[in-house]
Design a protein around this motif. Sequence first.
Motif, mmCIF file in Angstrom:
data_model
loop_
_atom_site.group_PDB
_atom_site.id
_atom_site.type_symbol
_atom_site.label_atom_id
_atom_site.label_comp_id
_atom_site.label_asym_id
_atom_site.label_seq_id
_atom_site.Cartn_x
_atom_site.Cartn_y
_atom_site.Cartn_z
ATOM 1 N N ARG A 29 0.653 -1.433 0.069
ATOM 2 C CA ARG A 29 0.101 0.172 -0.043
ATOM 3 C C ARG A 29 0.673 1.201 0.026
ATOM 4 O O ARG A 29 0.502 2.343 -0.679
ATOM 5 N N ASP A 30 1.845 1.105 0.804
ATOM 6 C CA ASP A 30 2.763 2.381 0.781
ATOM 7 C C ASP A 30 3.486 2.814 -0.723
ATOM 8 O O ASP A 30 4.197 3.906 -0.599
ATOM 9 N N PHE A 31 3.436 1.821 -1.714
ATOM 10 C CA PHE A 31 3.986 2.160 -2.859
ATOM 11 C C PHE A 31 2.883 3.146 -3.509
ATOM 12 O O PHE A 31 3.518 3.793 -4.665
ATOM 13 N N TRP A 32 1.716 3.601 -2.782
ATOM 14 C CA TRP A 32 0.948 4.582 -3.541
ATOM 15 C C TRP A 32 1.818 6.346 -3.728
ATOM 16 O O TRP A 32 1.800 6.989 -4.511
ATOM 17 N N TYR A 33 2.588 6.166 -2.618
ATOM 18 C CA TYR A 33 3.310 7.503 -2.372
ATOM 19 C C TYR A 33 5.027 7.587 -3.110
ATOM 20 O O TYR A 33 5.590 8.466 -2.664
ATOM 21 N N THR A 34 5.137 6.492 -3.733
ATOM 22 C CA THR A 34 6.454 6.525 -4.475
ATOM 23 C C THR A 34 6.494 6.154 -5.999
ATOM 24 O O THR A 34 5.393 6.360 -6.701
ATOM 25 N N ARG A 35 7.473 5.771 -6.609
ATOM 26 C CA ARG A 35 7.500 5.624 -8.005
ATOM 27 C C ARG A 35 8.324 4.600 -8.668
ATOM 28 O O ARG A 35 8.913 4.501 -9.711
ATOM 29 N N ALA A 36 8.488 3.403 -7.856
ATOM 30 C CA ALA A 36 9.142 2.208 -8.395
ATOM 31 C C ALA A 36 10.599 2.416 -8.376
ATOM 32 O O ALA A 36 11.160 2.584 -7.165
ATOM 33 N N VAL A 37 11.260 2.810 -9.526
ATOM 34 C CA VAL A 37 12.561 2.600 -9.419
ATOM 35 C C VAL A 37 13.269 3.968 -9.243
ATOM 36 O O VAL A 37 13.069 4.837 -9.913
ATOM 37 N N ASP A 38 13.957 4.192 -8.108
ATOM 38 C CA ASP A 38 14.809 5.293 -7.725
ATOM 39 C C ASP A 38 15.876 5.560 -8.685
ATOM 40 O O ASP A 38 16.272 6.604 -8.902
ATOM 41 N N HIS B 206 2.264 2.465 6.588
ATOM 42 C CA HIS B 206 1.148 1.398 6.956
ATOM 43 C C HIS B 206 1.853 0.060 6.919
ATOM 44 O O HIS B 206 2.022 -0.642 5.837
ATOM 45 N N GLY B 207 1.842 -0.657 8.337
ATOM 46 C CA GLY B 207 2.306 -1.644 8.223
ATOM 47 C C GLY B 207 3.909 -1.859 8.330
ATOM 48 O O GLY B 207 4.663 -0.940 7.967
ATOM 49 N N PRO B 208 4.576 -3.166 8.900
ATOM 50 C CA PRO B 208 5.887 -3.272 9.029
ATOM 51 C C PRO B 208 6.690 -3.547 7.593
ATOM 52 O O PRO B 208 7.699 -3.186 7.642
ATOM 53 N N GLN B 209 5.833 -4.069 6.591
ATOM 54 C CA GLN B 209 6.568 -4.443 5.438
ATOM 55 C C GLN B 209 7.114 -3.241 4.641
ATOM 56 O O GLN B 209 6.640 -2.271 4.596
ATOM 57 N N TRP B 210 8.180 -3.396 3.960
ATOM 58 C CA TRP B 210 8.630 -2.571 3.029
ATOM 59 C C TRP B 210 8.783 -1.025 3.708
ATOM 60 O O TRP B 210 8.602 -0.169 3.303
ATOM 61 N N MET B 211 9.593 -1.317 4.791
ATOM 62 C CA MET B 211 9.756 0.095 5.786
ATOM 63 C C MET B 211 10.730 1.094 4.889
ATOM 64 O O MET B 211 10.568 2.380 5.070
ATOM 65 N N GLU B 212 11.484 0.367 3.799
ATOM 66 C CA GLU B 212 12.415 1.484 3.121
ATOM 67 C C GLU B 212 11.613 2.434 2.419
ATOM 68 O O GLU B 212 12.040 3.468 2.024
ATOM 69 N N THR B 213 10.280 2.126 2.109
ATOM 70 C CA THR B 213 9.586 2.838 1.100
ATOM 71 C C THR B 213 9.515 4.466 1.416
ATOM 72 O O THR B 213 9.435 5.456 0.563
ATOM 73 N N TYR B 214 9.393 4.448 2.850
ATOM 74 C CA TYR B 214 9.513 6.041 3.441
ATOM 75 C C TYR B 214 10.727 7.008 3.179
ATOM 76 O O TYR B 214 10.321 7.979 3.245
ATOM 77 N N SER B 215 11.463 6.140 2.980
ATOM 78 C CA SER B 215 12.787 7.278 2.610
ATOM 79 C C SER B 215 12.569 7.816 1.167
ATOM 80 O O SER B 215 12.845 9.114 0.799
ATOM 81 N N SER B 216 11.849 7.013 0.100
ATOM 82 C CA SER B 216 11.437 7.499 -1.014
ATOM 83 C C SER B 216 10.392 8.403 -1.005
ATOM 84 O O SER B 216 10.309 9.415 -1.573
ATOM 85 N N HIS B 217 9.543 8.390 -0.097
ATOM 86 C CA HIS B 217 8.494 9.042 0.356
ATOM 87 C C HIS B 217 9.062 10.445 0.644
ATOM 88 O O HIS B 217 8.549 11.489 -0.088
ATOM 89 N N MET B 218 9.863 10.728 1.415
ATOM 90 C CA MET B 218 10.350 11.759 2.005
ATOM 91 C C MET B 218 11.110 12.647 0.915
ATOM 92 O O MET B 218 11.187 13.655 0.575
ATOM 93 N N LEU B 219 12.099 11.632 0.150
ATOM 94 C CA LEU B 219 12.708 12.207 -1.017
ATOM 95 C C LEU B 219 11.829 12.949 -1.899
ATOM 96 O O LEU B 219 12.110 13.953 -2.484
ATOM 97 N N GLY B 220 10.849 12.311 -2.328
ATOM 98 C CA GLY B 220 9.717 12.879 -3.440
ATOM 99 C C GLY B 220 9.188 14.112 -2.880
ATOM 100 O O GLY B 220 9.376 15.025 -3.618
#
Length: 936
Positions: free
Chosen positions: A232-241, A557-571
């Motif tokens: 679900r957290d992929f909503w806020y990012t864009r796949a390949v950084d 949202h949930g413990p999985q793919w915790m790394e997503t939020y670094s991309s969220h913040m950079l975006g």
Amino acid sequence: MPPRVLSCTIPIVLAVAPLAAQQPSPSATLELRNHHELPYRGPVELRVDLPDGLYRGDHAVAVVRGDTARIVADLSPKSALRLARVGPAPTGAEPFGGPLAVTTSGPRVSLAWDGRELGTLDLGLVVVPGTTADADTAERRFAPLPVTWTRDADGTLRASAEQDGYRVALTLAAYGGGWVDARAQLTRIAPRGEKAYVALVRRLTTPGAHDARMRFNGRVVAGDREPDAWDRDFWYTRAVDWTAWRAGDLSLLAVNGFTPVPTIRAPKGDWNEGSHFYVWERARRDGDRVDLVSEIEGPNAKQAQRGAMAVTPYAPIEQGDSLVLRWRLAVAPQPATGWEESQLRGFTGYRTATRAGTASAVADLGVPYVTFGTAYFPYSTLAENLDFYRTPGLDRETFWGISPKMWANWRAYAPRMKSDLRIARAMGFDVIRLHHVELLQSLDRPQALAFLDFFTGELRTLGLRLMLDTEGPTDWITTVVERYRDVLTRVELENEILIDGVTPARPARWTAEYRAAKAAAPNAQVFLTSAGNHGQLERAAALGVPFDRVGLHAYKHGPQWMETYSSHMLGAADVAHAHGTAVTLGEFNWKNLTELAPDSQRIAARDVYETVLGPRAIPEVIEFQFHETLTFNPAISGTNTRHYEPLALDRRLKVSGEEFERVIREYGRPDAAVRLLPTTVREARLTNGAATAEFTVTNASDRARTVTLAPEAYDGLTTRLLTPSRVTLRPGETHTGRVAIRLSTGAMPGTYHHFVRVTYDEGTHYGWGVVSNPGVPTFAAPVLGERVSYPQGADVVRRAGWTRPLAVTFADDATALELESAYQVAGTLQAATGVPVWLSRASDLPDSLRARGLVVALGTAPGVAEAKHGVVRLDESGGAQRLLLTGIDKDGVHAAAAELMLRFWPNAKDAAMRLTGKEPGNALGHPAMITNPNPP
């Protein structure tokens, strides 16, 4: 005049006169600071207020033209470089020479390193009508754009083309040290068409390509294709950084910028999300060829397509809309460890320059520190709703209600508010966010302003700043903003309104509200907030809505793919940079970690906080919210996604709060009091109304400091200093002191708080102490009648061992309502008894508590005879004690839990119901005015 079209090969890396030939001009300087834990070597482009010219320093060179500085620097971790103006800006190509050469022939861009062929770059626009194409289609259908490159005087390459109803304007800026920064502006010039697949493709061919890796939504994975994964957290990012590979003895890296997808117009005029929040960046490799695919219109089957922030796959963008795609190609023979992450942060993260004198500026890569705040709005969060009964006059079952009847007596809560604000100061918060201030319009205006006068007076005393979020009308905004402008730092218009999107009436209203707020407090920054659907912000800007910052609300949202939020913040930082401003992360915390045991919550909270703050992309973070609350009805708004507050109902720190307190000290201002003079106060336990608490004050600064110490306490507690009130501390020295604590005879059990005020030259700090006055709950007669049964008699609750260690458990398969009920029971018990209460799944209960504690266990029991009713039963088998709150279904469990709480909570020290009384609630047939859940 159109640019001249050249068909020859164009080299763009040229030399300039040596440094010895330049005449220095020391009056103009630029300091460049790297705040990351990684080294950074590469280009930076920033807006600056400096004289035009060529600037040089050790390991850095820059050219300033107009309001833009182009810099190439080599920075160690946590370091700074100083550049001075040495002459006028070059009249030809920029002074960024090196082994990388970029040439063109027709549409193709060729790359060479030290005179050896490195590879080629081709760009193509793929447009496929319908809703079946994807990145693999783009790879198969790729054809180079029919462009011819031209060169500006400074060496910048430009080209443009029109194809399939779009205009594409391309820019390449090469830096000989090993970088090409590219930009593509894509504009829809034809009338809006039907749904289609649209992608800009960059095809890089580098002989000998191997060892591919990529950063996919924050996670580094091996290989050249993104993982087949969704969260679900992929909503806020864009796949390949980024995508990295090697070609021969060289490392290559393609870094993508963050580009919001334009919104699309619905028939009624509302602006809805496009295919994604950001342009999705994809990667495909076939032998020596790497295709980098920027999907503007395309598939998105797994993201929500109904409700708030719903996307429209293959959404055709509007005629006249444009978007800017940015990417960087970096080349290095032996890059340093962390090179890829460093390039990503330098290209997309926080980067800004501020004036530092008449002709000097300071540029920061990464935020130098974070300003922390917390949402504390007691006019809502001190209200209570246990479904069956609630605070009288509460206006809704959901987040965030207010009871005008309760808050008319706000002075009764002044001691609690004074303590809460001092706890916030002691934790290291600098800003207090008053959430939904428009709720106070339901009060008599003089009464509302009297409360705000008191509240802001406390902020001034404590050195705290104020952030408001409020709706109009504009006269209300003018009143509250102007009255408190001396402590006001931010105004958020209409809390997270961009989540709902831009509608026809909103731009004019937002503009009027912005102007009212700025006129009332010119120094406060005013902004709108989304949840990462930044296309709505771009639409508001295009429609003329002004704003001073980019607002973001983010929850993991949930413990999985915790790394997503670094991309969220950079975006978010990249979007803010495009607008010349920065991000206020106005709500931040985790969700869906509620079921974890305390130790696991600590680890998850630590991971969330570090992932968000580690990229140093966000300069301002407002934690949401300060303390656990009973304000919403768990049967209506309980969503299994809350309880992330750092403080429990009795204001003890939760384990997640301990982690948040730690990151404040790590990422906050270097000169913050919590870092200069860390002060700790040991917890005390009252015996016969008296206790002594030990505290320490350490001078963690680099010079001697004299501090004045004074005790403070509220809520019936009195304190007296037993040790000297004025001490001088050498650097690194610690002072240990003691405070005598008294509580009047007969005072209620519960958790109390006291403080040691530390005054020093620069300001004031607070040490915070917890005082336990243990006791058993005071139970009244049964409340819910036939809805709850007591097979062993109603007095069974008084026979339970409340002086034992206490725990509350919920079933491993608990419903959201059962889990919410468990949280309410645990929080109210801890507040009523003054001792910590363990809360977890039944399977996570420690053996020591299982054997020796009193365990209040919530869960369904299909075999109970009292169908549709709650049941309260005491199980004392084997010497252990379990107070069972059960029923045949979740509603029965909920009723049993509410019955237990309603028997003791209105008698507890911290209960609003003790002061206000209670009224029948929704479960007894009396719903409040607003009942549709809408959690933040």
